[in-house]
Write a protein that holds these residues in place. Structure first.
Motif, PDB file in Angstrom:
ATOM      1  N   LYS A 205      16.192  37.881  73.732  1.00 10.02           N
ATOM      2  CA  LYS A 205      16.483  36.467  73.998  1.00 10.02           C
ATOM      3  C   LYS A 205      15.360  35.539  73.552  1.00 10.02           C
ATOM      4  CE  LYS A 205      19.342  37.571  78.012  1.00 10.02           C
ATOM      5  NZ  LYS A 205      19.743  37.183  79.380  1.00 10.02           N
ATOM      6  N   GLY A 206      14.546  35.963  72.610  1.00 10.56           N
ATOM      7  CA  GLY A 206      13.508  35.105  72.071  1.00 10.56           C
ATOM      8  C   GLY A 206      12.251  35.015  72.912  1.00 10.56           C
ATOM      9  N   PHE A 207      12.125  35.850  73.914  1.00 15.33           N
ATOM     10  CA  PHE A 207      10.937  35.855  74.768  1.00 15.33           C
ATOM     11  C   PHE A 207       9.826  36.722  74.173  1.00 15.33           C
ATOM     12  CE2 PHE A 207      12.020  33.546  78.553  1.00 15.33           C
ATOM     13  CZ  PHE A 207      13.411  33.557  78.568  1.00 15.33           C
ATOM     14  N   GLU A 208       8.598  36.360  74.492  1.00 17.18           N
ATOM     15  CA  GLU A 208       7.440  37.165  74.145  1.00 17.18           C
ATOM     16  C   GLU A 208       6.441  37.101  75.291  1.00 17.18           C
ATOM     17  OE1 GLU A 208       5.832  35.370  70.579  1.00 17.18           O
ATOM     18  OE2 GLU A 208       4.536  34.041  71.754  1.00 17.18           O
ATOM     19  N   ALA A 209       5.552  38.057  75.323  1.00 22.37           N
ATOM     20  CA  ALA A 209       4.515  38.055  76.355  1.00 22.37           C
ATOM     21  C   ALA A 209       3.226  38.577  75.741  1.00 22.37           C
ATOM     22  CB  ALA A 209       4.922  38.903  77.548  1.00 22.37           C
ATOM     23  N   GLU A 210       2.126  38.096  76.279  1.00 27.32           N
ATOM     24  CA  GLU A 210       0.820  38.506  75.765  1.00 27.32           C
ATOM     25  C   GLU A 210       0.002  39.145  76.861  1.00 27.32           C
ATOM     26  OE1 GLU A 210      -1.486  35.434  73.924  1.00 27.32           O
ATOM     27  OE2 GLU A 210      -2.820  36.881  72.956  1.00 27.32           O
ATOM     28  N   PHE A 211      -0.466  40.345  76.608  1.00 24.53           N
ATOM     29  CA  PHE A 211      -1.326  41.065  77.535  1.00 24.53           C
ATOM     30  C   PHE A 211      -2.770  40.674  77.270  1.00 24.53           C
ATOM     31  CE2 PHE A 211      -3.170  44.130  80.143  1.00 24.53           C
ATOM     32  CZ  PHE A 211      -3.993  44.994  79.442  1.00 24.53           C
ATOM     33  N   LYS A 212      -3.436  40.178  78.309  1.00 24.41           N
ATOM     34  CA  LYS A 212      -4.855  39.840  78.188  1.00 24.41           C
ATOM     35  C   LYS A 212      -5.612  40.605  79.265  1.00 24.41           C
ATOM     36  CE  LYS A 212      -4.292  35.233  76.173  1.00 24.41           C
ATOM     37  NZ  LYS A 212      -4.622  33.801  76.285  1.00 24.41           N
ATOM     38  N   ARG A 213      -6.269  41.669  78.837  1.00 19.52           N
ATOM     39  CA  ARG A 213      -6.964  42.532  79.788  1.00 19.52           C
ATOM     40  C   ARG A 213      -8.083  41.768  80.505  1.00 19.52           C
ATOM     41  NH1 ARG A 213      -7.302  47.998  80.065  1.00 19.52           N
ATOM     42  NH2 ARG A 213      -6.401  48.239  78.000  1.00 19.52           N
ATOM     43  N   SER A 214      -8.786  40.921  79.771  1.00 20.87           N
ATOM     44  CA  SER A 214      -9.933  40.222  80.358  1.00 20.87           C
ATOM     45  C   SER A 214      -9.505  39.276  81.474  1.00 20.87           C
ATOM     46  CB  SER A 214     -10.681  39.440  79.277  1.00 20.87           C
ATOM     47  OG  SER A 214      -9.827  38.482  78.688  1.00 20.87           O
ATOM     48  N   GLN A 215      -8.279  38.815  81.390  1.00 20.68           N
ATOM     49  CA  GLN A 215      -7.771  37.891  82.409  1.00 20.68           C
ATOM     50  C   GLN A 215      -6.788  38.555  83.361  1.00 20.68           C
ATOM     51  OE1 GLN A 215      -6.237  34.325  80.522  1.00 20.68           O
ATOM     52  NE2 GLN A 215      -7.935  34.249  79.063  1.00 20.68           N
ATOM     53  N   SER A 216      -6.539  39.847  83.148  1.00 22.44           N
ATOM     54  CA  SER A 216      -5.539  40.573  83.953  1.00 22.44           C
ATOM     55  C   SER A 216      -4.233  39.792  84.001  1.00 22.44           C
ATOM     56  CB  SER A 216      -6.064  40.830  85.375  1.00 22.44           C
ATOM     57  OG  SER A 216      -7.199  41.650  85.349  1.00 22.44           O
ATOM     58  N   SER A 217      -3.802  39.340  82.825  1.00 24.23           N
ATOM     59  CA  SER A 217      -2.600  38.522  82.785  1.00 24.23           C
ATOM     60  C   SER A 217      -1.582  39.085  81.796  1.00 24.23           C
ATOM     61  CB  SER A 217      -2.943  37.078  82.411  1.00 24.23           C
ATOM     62  OG  SER A 217      -3.363  36.995  81.062  1.00 24.23           O
ATOM     63  N   PHE A 218      -0.363  38.713  82.027  1.00 21.20           N
ATOM     64  CA  PHE A 218       0.748  39.115  81.155  1.00 21.20           C
ATOM     65  C   PHE A 218       1.771  37.998  81.234  1.00 21.20           C
ATOM     66  CE2 PHE A 218       2.954  41.895  78.501  1.00 21.20           C
ATOM     67  CZ  PHE A 218       4.214  42.220  78.963  1.00 21.20           C
ATOM     68  N   ASN A 219       1.453  36.882  80.590  1.00 21.91           N
ATOM     69  CA  ASN A 219       2.287  35.688  80.673  1.00 21.91           C
ATOM     70  C   ASN A 219       3.469  35.756  79.716  1.00 21.91           C
ATOM     71  OD1 ASN A 219       0.422  34.814  82.515  1.00 21.91           O
ATOM     72  ND2 ASN A 219      -0.548  33.333  81.133  1.00 21.91           N
ATOM     73  N   LEU A 220       4.572  35.247  80.197  1.00 19.98           N
ATOM     74  CA  LEU A 220       5.820  35.237  79.432  1.00 19.98           C
ATOM     75  C   LEU A 220       6.001  33.880  78.778  1.00 19.98           C
ATOM     76  CD1 LEU A 220       8.525  36.865  78.891  1.00 19.98           C
ATOM     77  CD2 LEU A 220       9.452  35.582  80.831  1.00 19.98           C
ATOM     78  N   ARG A 221       6.422  33.871  77.521  1.00 24.30           N
ATOM     79  CA  ARG A 221       6.584  32.610  76.805  1.00 24.30           C
ATOM     80  C   ARG A 221       7.900  32.585  76.034  1.00 24.30           C
ATOM     81  NH1 ARG A 221       0.718  33.356  75.062  1.00 24.30           N
ATOM     82  NH2 ARG A 221       1.572  34.170  73.118  1.00 24.30           N
ATOM     83  N   LYS A 222       8.357  31.356  75.838  1.00 22.92           N
ATOM     84  CA  LYS A 222       9.501  31.138  74.959  1.00 22.92           C
ATOM     85  C   LYS A 222       9.313  29.769  74.317  1.00 22.92           C
ATOM     86  CE  LYS A 222      14.492  31.472  74.516  1.00 22.92           C
ATOM     87  NZ  LYS A 222      15.794  31.827  75.138  1.00 22.92           N
ATOM     88  N   PRO A 223       9.437  29.659  73.005  1.00 26.03           N
ATOM     89  CA  PRO A 223       9.140  28.384  72.345  1.00 26.03           C
ATOM     90  C   PRO A 223      10.160  27.292  72.620  1.00 26.03           C
ATOM     91  CG  PRO A 223       9.787  30.069  70.741  1.00 26.03           C
ATOM     92  CD  PRO A 223       9.671  30.764  72.052  1.00 26.03           C
ATOM     93  N   SER A 224      11.414  27.669  72.839  1.00 31.21           N
ATOM     94  CA  SER A 224      12.454  26.661  73.063  1.00 31.21           C
ATOM     95  C   SER A 224      13.466  27.221  74.051  1.00 31.21           C
ATOM     96  CB  SER A 224      13.126  26.296  71.734  1.00 31.21           C
ATOM     97  OG  SER A 224      14.174  25.364  71.942  1.00 31.21           O
ATOM     98  N   VAL A 225      13.506  26.622  75.215  1.00 36.65           N
ATOM     99  CA  VAL A 225      14.337  27.148  76.293  1.00 36.65           C
ATOM    100  C   VAL A 225      15.779  26.677  76.148  1.00 36.65           C
ATOM    101  CG1 VAL A 225      14.717  26.992  78.783  1.00 36.65           C
ATOM    102  CG2 VAL A 225      12.424  27.359  77.904  1.00 36.65           C
ATOM    103  N   HIS A 226      16.696  27.553  76.462  1.00 32.67           N
ATOM    104  CA  HIS A 226      18.128  27.252  76.445  1.00 32.67           C
ATOM    105  C   HIS A 226      18.617  27.169  77.881  1.00 32.67           C
ATOM    106  CE1 HIS A 226      22.471  28.213  75.729  1.00 32.67           C
ATOM    107  NE2 HIS A 226      22.254  27.452  74.677  1.00 32.67           N
ATOM    108  N   TRP A 227      19.706  26.427  78.099  1.00 34.21           N
ATOM    109  CA  TRP A 227      20.218  26.273  79.460  1.00 34.21           C
ATOM    110  C   TRP A 227      20.538  27.624  80.091  1.00 34.21           C
ATOM    111  CZ3 TRP A 227      24.910  28.349  80.640  1.00 34.21           C
ATOM    112  CH2 TRP A 227      25.796  28.590  79.581  1.00 34.21           C
ATOM    113  N   SER A 228      20.933  28.587  79.254  1.00 27.75           N
ATOM    114  CA  SER A 228      21.302  29.901  79.788  1.00 27.75           C
ATOM    115  C   SER A 228      20.096  30.710  80.257  1.00 27.75           C
ATOM    116  CB  SER A 228      22.068  30.697  78.728  1.00 27.75           C
ATOM    117  OG  SER A 228      21.256  30.897  77.588  1.00 27.75           O
TER     118      SER A 228
END
Lengths: 116, 112
Positions: free
Chosen positions: A61-84
């Motif tokens: 569905k066009g989602f991506e996520a980036e693992f950042k070990r130094s920040q203990s993060s795994f944020n989810l991103r999408k460049p253009s959100v759809h109503w669905s």
């Protein structure tokens, strides 16, 4: 023991806008990380996962996520959100228990509302 | 074909009753799970079975008893239902060589 924090309980964005959902984890070893989505009255659908390798992972569905070990993060991103995309999003960290058994620890979820 | 299927999807029952939720997976996975999602949407593991053997048994009242007749099925039986048992129960499965857990559609249990 592992834990997951999703600091945003509720996020509202306009359709077509970009989206970032935050996820921070605590785990003693290299984590297995997941994002699941739950639409109203529906089950959990796997969006993407990270086990190793490239820290930027692509999902459905066009989602991506980036693992950042130094920040203990795994944020989810999408460049253009759809109503669905309006749904509840869960970040999870997986730990091996024994054999093939895996224990997922979920965050508390982020409710996404999409405005027309 | 649905990979992980649960029945029933909706269940409304009275306090004190005994009920079962059935789960089947056709993915050929070795491990199956039950997760509970409470009213605040918090998800927590309850049980895990690997090849019909109980692997994970979290702090769950003994009124909850999982049963795995074979590695493709993991049923959840609940005795003497209480109001606090109202939740969504998710069945899931995973494979030996994989780390991804696949979830069913959930079973919405309401105890009145």
């Amino acid at each position: 023991a592992q834990s997951v924090t999703q600091p945003d309980i509720h996020i509202t964005v306009s359709e077509g806008a970009s989206l970032e959902l935050r996820c921070n984890y605590s785990y003693g070893a290299t984590p297995y990380l997941f994002w699941y989505v739950q639409s109203p009255g529906q089950g959990l659908q796997l969006l993407l996962k990270y086990f190793s390798g490239d820290t930027l992972v692509q999902g459905i569905k066009g989602f991506e996520a980036e693992f950042k070990r130094s920040q203990s993060s795994f944020n989810l991103r999408k460049p253009s959100v759809h109503w669905s995309d309006a749904a509840e999003y869960f970040c999870a960290v997986g730990a091996s228990i024994s054999g093939s058994a895996r224990q997922l620890t979920f965050g508390s979820g982020t409710q996404l509302t999409v405005l027309p | 074909d649905t990979a992980v299927s649960q029945t029933p999807k909706y269940l409304v029952t009275q306090m004190g009753n005994d009920k079962s939720i059935k789960c089947e997976q056709n993915l050929g996975h070795d491990t199956m799970y039950w997760y509970k999602q409470d009213s605040k949407k918090f998800l927590k593991i309850m049980f895990s079975y690997n090849n019909k053997e109980l692997i994970i048994n979290e702090t769950v009242p003994n009124r909850f008893s999982p049963k795995s007749p074979d590695k493709a099925h993991l049923n959840l039986h609940i005795n003497s239902l209480e109001l606090g048992d109202s939740a969504v129960y998710f069945c899931a499965s995973s494979q030996v060589a994989g780390n991804t857990i696949y979830f069913g559609e959930g079973s919405w249990l309401t105890v009145v």
